[in-house]
Design a protein around this motif. Sequence first.
Motif, PDB file in Angstrom:
ATOM      1  N   ARG A 282       0.973  -1.572   0.162  1.00 12.68           N
ATOM      2  CA  ARG A 282       0.052   0.160  -0.117  1.00 12.68           C
ATOM      3  C   ARG A 282       0.763   0.803   0.105  1.00 12.68           C
ATOM      4  O   ARG A 282       1.933   0.812   0.420  1.00 12.68           O
TER       5      ARG A 282
ATOM      6  N   THR B 146      -0.005   3.787   5.515  1.00 14.87           N
ATOM      7  CA  THR B 146       0.278   2.543   6.281  1.00 14.87           C
ATOM      8  C   THR B 146      -0.860   2.883   7.045  1.00 14.87           C
ATOM      9  O   THR B 146      -1.471   4.046   7.328  1.00 14.87           O
TER      10      THR B 146
ATOM     11  N   PHE C 180      -3.928  -3.155  10.290  1.00 10.87           N
ATOM     12  CA  PHE C 180      -4.631  -4.283  10.183  1.00 10.87           C
ATOM     13  C   PHE C 180      -5.701  -5.176  11.522  1.00 10.87           C
ATOM     14  O   PHE C 180      -4.580  -5.103  12.250  1.00 10.87           O
TER      15      PHE C 180
ATOM     16  N   SER D 224       0.606  -1.932   8.424  1.00 13.33           N
ATOM     17  CA  SER D 224       0.662  -2.501   7.494  1.00 13.33           C
ATOM     18  C   SER D 224       2.207  -2.670   6.922  1.00 13.33           C
ATOM     19  O   SER D 224       2.326  -3.291   6.014  1.00 13.33           O
ATOM     20  N   SER D 225       2.520  -2.253   7.662  1.00 16.06           N
ATOM     21  CA  SER D 225       4.417  -2.091   6.837  1.00 16.06           C
ATOM     22  C   SER D 225       5.334  -2.831   6.989  1.00 16.06           C
ATOM     23  O   SER D 225       6.698  -2.909   6.907  1.00 16.06           O
TER      24      SER D 225
ATOM     25  N   ASP E  14       0.693  -5.732   3.931  1.00 17.16           N
ATOM     26  CA  ASP E  14       0.032  -5.139   3.392  1.00 17.16           C
ATOM     27  C   ASP E  14       0.300  -5.983   1.510  1.00 17.16           C
ATOM     28  O   ASP E  14      -0.057  -5.966   1.051  1.00 17.16           O
TER      29      ASP E  14
ATOM     30  N   ALA F 233      -5.073  -7.851   2.429  1.00 16.26           N
ATOM     31  CA  ALA F 233      -5.134  -5.684   1.524  1.00 16.26           C
ATOM     32  C   ALA F 233      -6.365  -5.939   2.244  1.00 16.26           C
ATOM     33  O   ALA F 233      -6.831  -4.396   2.368  1.00 16.26           O
TER      34      ALA F 233
ATOM     35  N   VAL G 101     -10.109  -2.734   8.576  1.00 15.32           N
ATOM     36  CA  VAL G 101      -8.621  -2.314   7.499  1.00 15.32           C
ATOM     37  C   VAL G 101      -9.227  -0.992   8.154  1.00 15.32           C
ATOM     38  O   VAL G 101      -9.480  -0.035   8.276  1.00 15.32           O
TER      39      VAL G 101
END
Length: 498
Positions: free
Chosen positions: A50, A53, A56, A77-78, A138, A142, A167
Motif C-alpha cells: 500500500r 500505512t 490491520f 501494515s508496513s 500488506d 489487503a 482495515v
Amino acid sequence: MNDEEVRRRFAEIAGGMTIADLRGVMEQIRRARVADYLERGRPELRHPPRPDTVCFRVRADLVGAKPPVWRRLDLRSSMTLDVLHEVLQAAFGWTDSHLHRFSIGGDGWDRNAQLFLCPYDVDEGEDEGVPASEVRLDEVVAESGDTLHYLYDYGDNWQVVLRVEDVRGMGEPVPLAVCVDGRRAAPPEDSRGLGGAELLEIQGDPAWFDPSEVNEALADLRFALREAGVAASVISVIDRLRYLPGGDRVEEVARTLVDPPTDIADGEVDAALQAWTWFLRRAGGEGIELTAAGYLRPADVVEASVVVPAMGAWIGAHNREAQSGPLLHFREALVRDGFLRKSRGRLLVTRQGRAGVREAQKIWDALITRFGGVVDGTHAMRGRHGALSADYSRDATICLLLMVAGGGRFNARVLEGRREVGRERTLRLDDVAAWLTALGWRRGDGPVEASELYEEGVRTVLENLWDGPRERADRGEMSDVARQFAREVLRRGSASLV
C-alpha cells in the motif's frame, strides 16, 4: 471428441496390447504427471504494498485447538513478516525455538501456496519461497476476509490462520503491534502428543489469558528497535549480549538507537568527508601515479597528509606512505570500498567514485551500503584465522558501531595504561573485546584482545569522519558525524516499519 469417443478410441488401441504393454503406458502417464507436478513453480500471489500505512485488525486462530485458542491483534501494515513472526511468538507465548514459515493460498505444506521462509529454510533451499524478511504484511493481505497462514515447529506442526477483520487508517502513529483480545493459553513448546494431565502439569491453567501480558512482551526493547528500523542482525547481537553479565551497558547503548536521529547539517557531512573528496578529485583525469613499489609518491603523501584527519597526530615527516600508517590504511580503504581502483601503476576513479565527486552525499550513501552489507553478513571485510570471516566481521563491526553510537571512544583503557577520571563509564575497545568474547569468539585459546579491533575496516571510516586534522588530544574520540554514521548503518535493516 466427447468422453464416449475417448473411451472407444482407447479400447481400440488397448485391444492389441499385452498386460506388460498396458503397465508400461500407465507408468509413463504416472511419471509425466509427477514430473509436471514437481516442475510446476509456486504461484506468485503477492500484490504491491500500500502507498499508505494502515492498521490491520486480525484474528489469529490456532488450527485444531479445542476449545478454541485465538488472539486478536492490531498490526501495522508496513511490518515485514519476520517481524510478524516475533509478534506471534509473543502473542502465543512461544520461545522461537523452532523453524517457521508463512504462506498464502494454502497452508505451509500446500504445493499450490506461495511460501515466505525463515532464514534457515532460505539457506537450505529445499523449498521454493521468498525470505520473510523481504515481504511486508500488506503484500499478503489487503482487505477484510483475507487470510495468511503461519506454521511454527515442523514437528509439532502448529498452524495459525490470521484473518483480517478490519482495515483502519492511521491518523497518528500507533504501536507496531497490540494485542486487543484473545482466549485461552496456547500449548507450550514441544507439547504435541502430551495427554491432558501431562499438558496441564506444564501448562498451568489452560483457560488463562491476559492481553496485558502479551502487550508487555511487545513493549520489549527488541520491538522498539524493530520499530526504529534497526537491522535484525544487530538486534540478534544485542539480544545475545543483554542478558549476560554486564548486559546493562549493552541495553543502555541499544536504547540510544530508539531515539530520533540527530540532525547533522549537510555542511558538516561534507566537511567530514573531505579526505574522500580530495582523493577522488585528485585521481580524476589520468589518475594518481604510484611508485614502482606501489605507494603514493612523496609529494602526494605530503598533500594527502594535510586532509586525512587521522594523520594529524601522526609522528614523522609525512612524506613516505610506507611510514604513514593512517594514510596508507585510508588509501587502501578507498580501493577496498570501491571508490578507486588500481590500473597500470595508477589509482583511477571508479563509477562510484565519480558520483562522489559530483555529490559528497553519494560517498556517504555508498559507505552506509558497504558497511550495511557487513552488518547483514552479506559482505566480509577481511578474513580471520580460525573464524568464519563473514560472521566475525559482522559481529565485530556491529559491536564497534554500537560502541560508537552509544558515545564510546575508539581506544582501549589497557593500551593507555590508565583510566581517565570521569570516563570509567565511557565505552572503550576493551568493552567491545569483552562483548565479542561473550559471543563465542576467541584469539587462539584466549579472549579477543582490544588491540585486534584496530584492524577492523570500519575503524578507518570512523576515525576519518572528522572536519580537520585530528590532534593528539582527540585520540579515540568520535565526531558527531561518525556517531550518526554508526546509527544509520545499524538502522538500515528495517526502514519499512515507519
